[in-house]
Enzyme design. Structure first.
Site, PDB file in Angstrom:
ATOM      1  N   ASP A 106       0.804  -1.035  -0.153  1.00 50.70           N
ATOM      2  CA  ASP A 106       0.172  -0.103   0.077  1.00 50.70           C
ATOM      3  C   ASP A 106       0.667   1.203   0.088  1.00 50.70           C
ATOM      4  O   ASP A 106       2.013   1.280   0.443  1.00 50.70           O
ATOM      5  CB  ASP A 106      -0.858   0.092   1.216  1.00 50.70           C
ATOM      6  CG  ASP A 106      -1.890  -1.069   1.513  1.00 50.70           C
ATOM      7  OD1 ASP A 106      -2.089  -1.526   0.319  1.00 50.70           O
ATOM      8  OD2 ASP A 106      -2.350  -1.569   2.341  1.00 50.70           O
TER       9      ASP A 106
HETATM   10  N1  URA Z   1      -1.105  -6.015   3.563  1.00 51.06           N
HETATM   11  C1  URA Z   1      -1.566  -4.905   3.674  1.00 51.06           C
HETATM   12  O1  URA Z   1      -2.654  -4.576   4.330  1.00 51.06           O
HETATM   13  N2  URA Z   1      -0.999  -3.925   3.198  1.00 51.06           N
HETATM   14  C2  URA Z   1       0.235  -3.890   2.529  1.00 51.06           C
HETATM   15  O2  URA Z   1       0.774  -3.044   1.813  1.00 51.06           O
HETATM   16  C3  URA Z   1       0.439  -5.333   2.253  1.00 51.06           C
HETATM   17  C4  URA Z   1       0.094  -6.278   2.909  1.00 51.06           C
END
Ligand code: URA
Length: 238
Positions: A106
């Site tokens: 993310d």
């Molecule tokens: N899980 C998440 O919630 N975000 C990420 O960036 C990676 C795994």
């Protein structure tokens, strides 16, 4: 490995266009195993040839494998019209290759991101069938309990009906943080799993993918090529 034209091999590194390589050859600036190359159509095997351009060794391996310490605020995408992507953190000659991040983090997540142009390896590492562990460090609002550990271990069902594979949850720092080990990577998965336990994530960082661990010396936003050892470790697990 089959032999390839020297102009194609050198231009595939992203350092020069095919036209520029031809010009370099014409000017006698390219050597293959110590011998000056005279024609762009001469063929060589990458495995058995050391290329020098202006006396500098040029790595012509078919694929590039990079470890990036992704900082928050950057998209795990190959391009975006408005926002900075992880590929924007790389130098121009690498951006000319068809590189992609293996799995998305993310925008606000930090940590280990493998960037490569080796499609088969990238897909294999992401396939749940290959059981490649991805370990995340998460800080949460709340305190992780043994019940949460059990919930993840059983393979929980998320709000949209997605049934997660069993995952390992290890509370640390008095339960205010944890290590989460997943073998899959659905959208926002760690955040959604912990939110479903009533422990929203306030900070998330990926620490490892299979045998590949984030290099502690690598500052946020910095990258380096994988070592042979790291690459063999990753491939050996597939
Ligand atoms: N899980 C998440 O919630 N975000 C990420 O960036 C990676 C795994």
């Amino acid at each position: 490995m089959a032999e390839e034209r020297v102009d194609k091999l050198l231009s595939s590194t992203g350092h020069w266009s095919r036209k520029e390589v031809k010009e370099l050859i014409k000017r006698g600036c390219v050597k293959a195993n110590g011998v000056t190359v005279h024609k762009p159509e001469e063929k060589y095997s990458v495995e058995h040839t050391v290329f020098l351009v202006h006396g500098q060794v040029v790595d012509c391996q078919p694929y590039v494998y990079l470890m990036l310490h992704k900082p928050a605020g950057v998209l795990s995408a190959t391009e975006d019209r408005d926002q900075e992507t992880v590929l924007d953190l790389l130098p121009e000659y690498l951006r000319r290759r068809k590189l992609f991040p293996v799995g998305r983090l993310d925008k606000d997540t930090e940590g280990l991101l493998l960037i490569t142009d080796d499609g088969p390896l990238g897909h294999a590492l992401l396939s749940p069938k290959k059981h490649v562990d991805k370990v995340y460090y998460a800080q949460v609002d709340g305190v992780i309990t043994q019940e949460d550990v059990q919930t993840l271990a059983q393979g929980m069902t998320l709000g949209d009906g997605f049934v997660c594979l069993p995952a390992k949850l290890e509370p640390i720092e008095d339960g205010r943080a944890c290590l989460v080990t997943l073998q899959e990577g659905k959208y926002h998965q760690v955040k959604r799993m912990l939110a479903a336990c009533g422990k929203p994530v306030v900070y998330l960082k990926r620490l490892s993918m299979g045998t590949l661990e984030l290099d502690r010396q690598l500052k946020k936003g910095a990258w380096r090529p994988l070592t042979i050892h790291e690459l063999e470790g990753l491939k050996g697990k597939l």
